[in-house]
Write an enzyme that holds these catalytic residues in place. Structure first.
Site, PDB file in Angstrom:
ATOM      1  N   GLN A  63       2.994   0.820  -6.658  1.00 50.49           N
ATOM      2  CA  GLN A  63       1.375   0.216  -6.350  1.00 50.49           C
ATOM      3  C   GLN A  63       1.028  -0.681  -7.684  1.00 50.49           C
ATOM      4  O   GLN A  63       0.558  -1.773  -7.679  1.00 50.49           O
ATOM      5  CB  GLN A  63       0.467   0.931  -5.672  1.00 50.49           C
ATOM      6  CG  GLN A  63      -0.947   0.199  -5.512  1.00 50.49           C
ATOM      7  CD  GLN A  63      -0.729  -1.118  -4.517  1.00 50.49           C
ATOM      8  OE1 GLN A  63       0.209  -1.142  -3.876  1.00 50.49           O
ATOM      9  NE2 GLN A  63      -1.783  -1.854  -4.277  1.00 50.49           N
ATOM     10  N   GLU A  64       1.014   0.002  -8.655  1.00 47.14           N
ATOM     11  CA  GLU A  64       0.413  -0.270 -10.033  1.00 47.14           C
ATOM     12  C   GLU A  64       1.409  -1.313 -10.549  1.00 47.14           C
ATOM     13  O   GLU A  64       0.799  -2.313 -11.130  1.00 47.14           O
ATOM     14  CB  GLU A  64       0.239   0.801 -10.837  1.00 47.14           C
ATOM     15  CG  GLU A  64      -1.019   1.795 -10.589  1.00 47.14           C
ATOM     16  CD  GLU A  64      -2.374   1.129 -10.745  1.00 47.14           C
ATOM     17  OE1 GLU A  64      -2.349   0.029 -11.351  1.00 47.14           O
ATOM     18  OE2 GLU A  64      -3.260   1.853 -10.332  1.00 47.14           O
ATOM     19  N   SER A  65       2.740  -0.938 -10.825  1.00 44.81           N
ATOM     20  CA  SER A  65       3.387  -1.834 -11.735  1.00 44.81           C
ATOM     21  C   SER A  65       5.009  -2.233 -10.993  1.00 44.81           C
ATOM     22  O   SER A  65       5.916  -2.698 -11.612  1.00 44.81           O
ATOM     23  CB  SER A  65       4.004  -1.154 -12.862  1.00 44.81           C
ATOM     24  OG  SER A  65       4.666  -0.080 -12.510  1.00 44.81           O
ATOM     25  N   TYR A 115      -6.024  -0.177  -1.609  1.00 43.26           N
ATOM     26  CA  TYR A 115      -5.097   0.529  -2.542  1.00 43.26           C
ATOM     27  C   TYR A 115      -4.449   1.873  -2.158  1.00 43.26           C
ATOM     28  O   TYR A 115      -3.492   2.265  -1.901  1.00 43.26           O
ATOM     29  CB  TYR A 115      -5.895   0.728  -3.766  1.00 43.26           C
ATOM     30  CG  TYR A 115      -5.310   1.425  -5.156  1.00 43.26           C
ATOM     31  CD1 TYR A 115      -4.441   0.963  -5.906  1.00 43.26           C
ATOM     32  CD2 TYR A 115      -5.586   2.803  -4.982  1.00 43.26           C
ATOM     33  CE1 TYR A 115      -3.919   1.383  -7.048  1.00 43.26           C
ATOM     34  CE2 TYR A 115      -4.893   3.521  -6.459  1.00 43.26           C
ATOM     35  CZ  TYR A 115      -4.285   2.826  -7.352  1.00 43.26           C
ATOM     36  OH  TYR A 115      -3.633   3.523  -8.180  1.00 43.26           O
TER      37      TYR A 115
END
Length: 484
Positions: free
Chosen positions: A325-327, A452
């Site tokens: 999800q972040e990168s 998120y």
């Protein structure tokens, strides 16, 4: 013959016969009472006495499957909660089709049969159902490849000429049979080899044009078979329920009471939210890319996630989902705000965590895991179970201060401040002035942590299912190698 001895003999025999008759009647009465007691021992009492609830469960994402850490599935969790209420162990017999489940439901040792079964008129004539726990609709599900073409059906008449397959002895076969009797031209194949989930996978790979599935089953499988698309609903609302033995009056009564209490406490809402809320955020392109990157990127970093998960007692698939999800598992990822690396750490956070190089995958994963672990510790103690992890993830995204604000706002609004399914209703309000102007930490883009958390759990579920399927395939291959 002397009258006196004769009278005496008759009297003695009369007394003996009376005594024997009285004794035999007494013995019969005792036997009858003992038999009545045995008959009056309810199934509920028997279950509690033996300490085991015997359940037949359909092995499928919508009901029950073995995940990376534990058994999972909406119906498994619901049955497990009921077993805990009874104070007994859950003994599962897994089956692979609805037909198998219904056949086993007739066995004397089976207490409950759970297979996402709709209460149809024909089924209610054959089986005894317990209380309803879910409302669904039967839907026609077709290959996404057909979208935008004349072949994609919009109503029953459009089904003519399409290859359709549904499970034998299912509510779907009943529906299509009725439509055929009404004169509709429907080419349907009935199969006892495939579950509804397997048929959805066949649709996804365009081996067949369409199948039928309940709305909850379609929703759950959308992330596992992203190349399926909803055509239209083909039935009215139907109730799902468990099949019980016919003599299960006490069990059924207890189940009604428990289910009502389970609903009133908001537990059912939490359970539905856990398994179905991601559908609101489903993105076809992102899901397809995720599947591709599991094969192309994850294998490079999997060992780091496993090690960090073990060291900090957090499921490694959740850490991998956070990182994606972040990168998108890109160790050189960089945002416009300056956060960098696999776990997208700020320079300040990285320094506090002892991360010297944010672009080093191992350092970033360990640092991000430590940061999440800290968030879990900071979440108020009254937040429990899975909700604790979801609160921590939201805090990881938006900051703990805003989570505390949202909890206070939830309490003011009469919602449960310690439950994620309620808190996520409140978080988006942090961007509205009439709410945030009275809060300690002020404005926040509160809808972002909701998306998120939902996205991360969506990715985690896909990872867990993919790993479970891979493990099954590996076991099957090993078995084949052992066969001479």
């Amino acid at each position: 013959m002397n009258k006196i001895p004769y009278t005496l003999v008759v009297s003695i025999f009369t007394v003996i016969f009376f005594f024997l008759g009285w004794k035999s009647h007494d013995a019969y009465t005792e036997y009858k009472v003992s038999q009545q007691k045995k008959e009056n021992i309810s199934l509920l009492d028997t279950i509690k006495k033996k300490g085991v609830l015997n359940v037949v469960l359909l092995n499928a994402p919508s009901t029950y499957y073995i995940g990376a850490e534990r058994p999972q599935g909406f119906e498994y969790d619901l049955l497990n909660a009921y077993a805990k209420h009874l104070g007994v162990d859950l003994n599962i017999t897994a089956v692979h089709t609805t037909k198998e489940a219904l056949l086993l439901s007739q066995k004397k040792w089976v207490d409950i049969t759970s297979a996402a079964l709709a209460k149809t008129d024909s089924r209610e004539q054959k089986y005894h159902f317990g209380p309803s726990y879910f409302e669904v609709q039967e839907q026609v599900i077709c290959s996404r490849e057909m979208l935008g073409t004349r072949k994609f059906p919009r109503d029953v008449e459009d089904l003519a000429g399409l290859s359709i397959m549904v499970g034998e002895d299912t509510s779907y076969s009943e529906t299509l049979q009725r439509l055929q009797e009404d004169g509709f031209d429907i080419n349907v194949t009935l199969s006892d080899k495939y579950s509804t989930e397997e048929l959805l996978d066949k649709v996804s790979r365009h081996e067949i044009d369409c199948t039928l599935a309940d709305s909850n089953i379609y929703a759950l499988n959308l992330k596992y078979s992203p190349d399926i698309a909803l055509a239209f609903s083909i039935s009215s609302r139907e109730q799902l329920a468990w099949v019980l033995p016919k003599e299960a009056k006490s069990l059924e009564s207890d189940m009604y009471t428990w289910l009502n209490h389970f609903n009133q406490k908001g537990k059912m809402t939490q359970l539905k939210d856990h398994y179905y809320s991601y559908v609101l955020f489903f993105d076809y392109y992102n899901t397809k890319m995720f599947y591709k990157r599991i094969k192309s990127r994850l294998k490079k970093y999997k060992k780091y996630f496993i090690k960090a998960g073990k060291d900090y007692k957090i499921p490694w698939t959740l850490l991998a989902a956070v990182s994606y999800q972040e990168s998108h598992w890109n160790p050189r990822a960089k945002s416009y705000t300056g956060v960098r690396g696999m776990m997208m750490l700020t320079r300040h956070t990285a320094k506090l965590l002892g991360v010297k190089n944010r672009l080093d995958p191992k350092q970033s994963i360990v640092g991000g895991t430590r940061h999440l672990k800290q968030m879990i510790k900071f979440v108020p103690k009254e937040v429990e179970g899975e909700d604790r992890l979801k609160f921590a993830l939201a805090a990881y995204n938006i900051g703990l201060g805003h989570i505390q604000d949202a909890m206070k706002l939830a309490q003011k609004m009469g919602l449960r401040k310690n439950v994620w399914s309620d808190l996520k209703k409140v978080l988006p309000l942090l961007s509205q002035k009439r709410y945030y102007q009275h809060l300690k930490y002020g404005y926040a883009r509160g809808s972002e942590p909701v998306k998120y958390v939902e996205a991360i759990y969506n990715y985690k579920d896909i990872l867990d299912k993919t790993l479970a399927d891979a493990s099954k395939t590996e076991d099957a291959n090993k078995t084949l190698l052992l066969v001479p």
